[in-house]
Design an enzyme around this catalytic site. Structure first.
Site, short mmCIF file in Angstrom:
data_model
loop_
_atom_site.label_atom_id
_atom_site.label_comp_id
_atom_site.label_asym_id
_atom_site.label_seq_id
_atom_site.Cartn_x
_atom_site.Cartn_y
_atom_site.Cartn_z
CD GLU A 162 61.64 25.28 -13.49
OE1 GLU A 162 61.27 24.76 -14.57
OE2 GLU A 162 60.94 25.31 -12.47
CG ASN B 98 56.19 24.63 -19.84
OD1 ASN B 98 56.08 25.83 -20.09
ND2 ASN B 98 55.15 23.89 -19.52
N1 THU Z 1 57.03 22.33 -15.45
C1 THU Z 1 58.04 23.22 -15.55
O1 THU Z 1 58.33 23.74 -16.63
N2 THU Z 1 58.72 23.52 -14.42
C2 THU Z 1 58.44 23.03 -13.19
O2 THU Z 1 59.15 23.33 -12.24
C3 THU Z 1 57.31 22.12 -13.01
C4 THU Z 1 56.63 21.66 -14.23
C5 THU Z 1 56.27 22.01 -16.67
C6 THU Z 1 56.49 20.63 -17.20
C7 THU Z 1 55.22 20.41 -17.98
O3 THU Z 1 55.37 20.98 -19.27
C8 THU Z 1 54.18 21.21 -17.23
O4 THU Z 1 54.89 22.12 -16.43
C9 THU Z 1 53.27 20.36 -16.35
O5 THU Z 1 54.00 19.55 -15.50
#
Ligand code: THU
Length: 160
Positions: free
Chosen positions: A74, A61
């Site tokens: 993802e 992320n």
């Molecule tokens: N996040 C992801 O990378 N994947 C997910 O499936 C759920 C949430 C990230 C987005 C944000 O940077 C952090 O987790 C908190 O929501």
């Protein structure tokens, strides 16, 4: 009136039960959490995609001070994989998440937007994409995106 029941099948297993290739993919997803940019949520998500040609692509992320401009692990991973290897199907996608303290006990369920992007990747290559969600206590293994996103919207619904 009638009812429609949608069922999803998830295999729940331990790390030890996975084969070598799947263990490696989980390891790569976990490692990718270390490189995430999450100064706002402090929630670090990593993903690893194994492509049909055997390449493994990782991502995580990437947050932004303007919150909605950030993107999940993802989508970072799938977009990067598709950008670098537009001809290669994504065979399996592994996802792991941790707080500043540790990895989560339970598998992390991907957000709705990521599920939709996973679906598009699967449809694009016309091949089921396996998904593995890592948790310290158990790992969920799914044989296709339909498990995560039943009754989904796709191009076929627009009749194009
Ligand atoms: N996040 C992801 O990378 N994947 C997910 O499936 C759920 C949430 C990230 C987005 C944000 O940077 C952090 O987790 C908190 O929501």
């Amino acid at each position: 009136m009638k009812e429609i029941t949608l069922e999803s099948e998830i295999r729940v297993c331990s790390y030890e039960e996975l084969d070598q290739a799947d263990k490696r993919l989980i390891d790569e997803a976990k490692e990718a959490t270390r490189r995430s940019y999450a100064p706002y949520s402090h929630f670090h998500v990593g993903a690893a995609a194994r492509l049909a040609n055997g390449s493994v692509i990782t991502g995580n992320n990437q947050e932004n001070a303007a919150y909605p401009s950030g993107i999940c692990a993802e989508r970072t991973t799938l977009f990067y994989a598709n950008a670098q290897y537009p001809e290669e199907a994504v065979e399996t996608l592994a996802i792991a998440a941790r707080t500043e303290k540790d990895f989560l006990d339970s598998p992390i369920p991907p957000c709705g937007a990521c599920r939709q992007v996973m679906l598009e990747t699967e449809k694009r290559f016309n091949r089921p994409m396996r998904i593995m969600l890592y948790g310290k206590k158990e790992i969920y293994v799914m044989e296709g995106v339909g498990t995560l996103l039943p009754l989904s919207f796709g191009a076929e619904n627009m009749d194009v």
